[in-house]
Write a protein that holds these residues in place. Structure first.
Motif, PDB file in Angstrom:
ATOM      1  N   ILE A   1      22.609  35.494  25.097  1.00  0.00           N
ATOM      2  CA  ILE A   1      22.714  34.766  23.829  1.00  0.00           C
ATOM      3  C   ILE A   1      21.406  34.046  23.525  1.00  0.00           C
ATOM      4  CG2 ILE A   1      23.855  32.845  22.656  1.00  0.00           C
ATOM      5  CD1 ILE A   1      26.404  33.626  24.161  1.00  0.00           C
ATOM      6  N   LEU A   2      20.826  33.406  24.526  1.00  0.00           N
ATOM      7  CA  LEU A   2      19.576  32.677  24.316  1.00  0.00           C
ATOM      8  C   LEU A   2      18.420  33.612  23.999  1.00  0.00           C
ATOM      9  CD1 LEU A   2      19.798  29.926  27.066  1.00  0.00           C
ATOM     10  CD2 LEU A   2      20.193  29.691  24.617  1.00  0.00           C
ATOM     11  N   SER A   3      18.469  34.840  24.498  1.00  0.00           N
ATOM     12  CA  SER A   3      17.388  35.778  24.200  1.00  0.00           C
ATOM     13  C   SER A   3      17.545  36.390  22.811  1.00  0.00           C
ATOM     14  CB  SER A   3      17.320  36.876  25.261  1.00  0.00           C
ATOM     15  OG  SER A   3      18.508  37.652  25.219  1.00  0.00           O
ATOM     16  N   VAL A   4      18.750  36.384  22.264  1.00  0.00           N
ATOM     17  CA  VAL A   4      18.997  36.936  20.931  1.00  0.00           C
ATOM     18  C   VAL A   4      18.766  35.880  19.852  1.00  0.00           C
ATOM     19  CG1 VAL A   4      20.745  37.956  19.426  1.00  0.00           C
ATOM     20  CG2 VAL A   4      20.624  38.638  21.825  1.00  0.00           C
ATOM     21  N   ILE A   5      19.177  34.649  20.107  1.00  0.00           N
ATOM     22  CA  ILE A   5      19.035  33.571  19.136  1.00  0.00           C
ATOM     23  C   ILE A   5      17.771  32.783  19.444  1.00  0.00           C
ATOM     24  CG2 ILE A   5      20.049  31.448  18.249  1.00  0.00           C
ATOM     25  CD1 ILE A   5      22.776  32.557  19.023  1.00  0.00           C
ATOM     26  N   SER A   6      16.948  32.579  18.432  1.00  0.00           N
ATOM     27  CA  SER A   6      15.742  31.784  18.620  1.00  0.00           C
ATOM     28  C   SER A   6      15.742  30.632  17.623  1.00  0.00           C
ATOM     29  CB  SER A   6      14.501  32.659  18.427  1.00  0.00           C
ATOM     30  OG  SER A   6      14.375  33.026  17.076  1.00  0.00           O
ATOM     31  N   PRO A   7      14.969  29.584  17.894  1.00  0.00           N
ATOM     32  CA  PRO A   7      14.915  28.446  16.970  1.00  0.00           C
ATOM     33  C   PRO A   7      14.408  28.842  15.581  1.00  0.00           C
ATOM     34  CG  PRO A   7      13.910  27.877  19.064  1.00  0.00           C
ATOM     35  CD  PRO A   7      14.214  29.337  19.103  1.00  0.00           C
ATOM     36  N   GLU A   8      13.596  29.870  15.512  1.00  0.00           N
ATOM     37  CA  GLU A   8      13.063  30.316  14.226  1.00  0.00           C
ATOM     38  C   GLU A   8      14.173  30.775  13.279  1.00  0.00           C
ATOM     39  OE1 GLU A   8      11.739  31.365  17.132  1.00  0.00           O
ATOM     40  OE2 GLU A   8       9.726  30.510  17.077  1.00  0.00           O
ATOM     41  N   ASP A   9      15.310  31.181  13.834  1.00  0.00           N
ATOM     42  CA  ASP A   9      16.437  31.623  13.011  1.00  0.00           C
ATOM     43  C   ASP A   9      17.050  30.472  12.210  1.00  0.00           C
ATOM     44  OD1 ASP A   9      16.126  34.173  14.055  1.00  0.00           O
ATOM     45  OD2 ASP A   9      17.624  33.851  15.630  1.00  0.00           O
TER      46      ASP A   9
ATOM     47  N   LEU B   1       6.819  25.159  19.104  1.00  0.00           N
ATOM     48  CA  LEU B   1       5.741  25.385  20.072  1.00  0.00           C
ATOM     49  C   LEU B   1       5.664  24.242  21.079  1.00  0.00           C
ATOM     50  CD1 LEU B   1       2.973  26.744  17.683  1.00  0.00           C
ATOM     51  CD2 LEU B   1       4.160  28.037  19.458  1.00  0.00           C
ATOM     52  N   LEU B   2       5.873  23.038  20.607  1.00  0.00           N
ATOM     53  CA  LEU B   2       5.850  21.870  21.483  1.00  0.00           C
ATOM     54  C   LEU B   2       6.960  21.946  22.524  1.00  0.00           C
ATOM     55  CD1 LEU B   2       4.134  19.295  21.626  1.00  0.00           C
ATOM     56  CD2 LEU B   2       5.890  18.168  20.283  1.00  0.00           C
ATOM     57  N   PHE B   3       8.170  22.330  22.103  1.00  0.00           N
ATOM     58  CA  PHE B   3       9.290  22.465  23.045  1.00  0.00           C
ATOM     59  C   PHE B   3       9.070  23.597  24.042  1.00  0.00           C
ATOM     60  CE2 PHE B   3      12.032  20.415  19.624  1.00  0.00           C
ATOM     61  CZ  PHE B   3      11.988  19.175  20.245  1.00  0.00           C
ATOM     62  N   ARG B   4       8.293  24.574  23.657  1.00  0.00           N
ATOM     63  CA  ARG B   4       7.975  25.679  24.576  1.00  0.00           C
ATOM     64  C   ARG B   4       6.838  25.336  25.524  1.00  0.00           C
ATOM     65  NH1 ARG B   4       8.247  30.604  20.201  1.00  0.00           N
ATOM     66  NH2 ARG B   4      10.513  30.659  20.082  1.00  0.00           N
ATOM     67  N   GLY B   5       6.213  24.172  25.323  1.00  0.00           N
ATOM     68  CA  GLY B   5       5.124  23.750  26.195  1.00  0.00           C
ATOM     69  C   GLY B   5       3.763  24.224  25.750  1.00  0.00           C
ATOM     70  N   GLU B   6       3.660  24.751  24.561  1.00  0.00           N
ATOM     71  CA  GLU B   6       2.386  25.233  24.037  1.00  0.00           C
ATOM     72  C   GLU B   6       1.755  24.119  23.194  1.00  0.00           C
ATOM     73  OE1 GLU B   6       2.793  29.088  22.190  1.00  0.00           O
ATOM     74  OE2 GLU B   6       4.465  29.567  23.528  1.00  0.00           O
ATOM     75  N   PHE B   7       1.166  23.139  23.885  1.00  0.00           N
ATOM     76  CA  PHE B   7       0.707  21.912  23.248  1.00  0.00           C
ATOM     77  C   PHE B   7      -0.504  22.129  22.343  1.00  0.00           C
ATOM     78  CE2 PHE B   7       2.714  20.660  27.309  1.00  0.00           C
ATOM     79  CZ  PHE B   7       3.832  20.034  26.759  1.00  0.00           C
ATOM     80  N   VAL B   8      -1.439  22.936  22.770  1.00  0.00           N
ATOM     81  CA  VAL B   8      -2.632  23.205  21.952  1.00  0.00           C
ATOM     82  C   VAL B   8      -2.240  24.015  20.721  1.00  0.00           C
ATOM     83  CG1 VAL B   8      -4.894  24.321  21.913  1.00  0.00           C
ATOM     84  CG2 VAL B   8      -4.168  23.050  23.938  1.00  0.00           C
ATOM     85  N   ALA B   9      -1.391  25.005  20.898  1.00  0.00           N
ATOM     86  CA  ALA B   9      -0.939  25.816  19.763  1.00  0.00           C
ATOM     87  C   ALA B   9      -0.154  24.958  18.762  1.00  0.00           C
ATOM     88  CB  ALA B   9      -0.082  26.979  20.251  1.00  0.00           C
TER      89      ALA B   9
END
Length: 100
Positions: free
Chosen positions: A4-12, A38-46
């Motif tokens: 379920i987590l791999s099918v649903i993303s926050p972008e949806d 991006l921040l929640f994913r740990g991609e701080f610079v992005a």
């Protein structure tokens, strides 16, 4: 659960920018939702590159929450500084987007 987590993303669940859809021009908030993801994913610079105002806005939010529970000396000056810093970051980013 992993499926379920791999099918649903926050972008949806992101809200569309009406300014960009109707007028074709990005608004001052364009990129904020994607930056949070991006921040929640740990991609701080992005996250910073996506929306530079993310960090001053988060600092302001955390400060306001802390000030609600604790008495902080010079709270008004700190809030004003964080608001001005956020506005400068947001307006500068927006101006650079319009120029490029």
């Amino acid at each position: 659960m992993t499926l379920i987590l791999s099918v649903i993303s926050p972008e949806d669940f992101m809200l569309p920018c009406l300014s960009k859809q109707l007028l074709g021009i990005e608004c001052f908030g364009c990129g904020f939702q994607r930056s949070l993801v991006l921040l929640f994913r740990g991609e701080f610079v992005a996250a910073f590159k996506m929306y530079p105002g993310i960090y001053p806005l988060l600092m302001l939010g955390v400060f306001i929450a802390l000030n609600f529970f604790f008495k902080i000396k010079y709270a008004e000056k700190i809030k004003i500084t964080l608001v001005v810093l956020s506005i400068v970051f947001i307006v500068t980013n927006y101006t650079l987007k319009l120029i490029n």
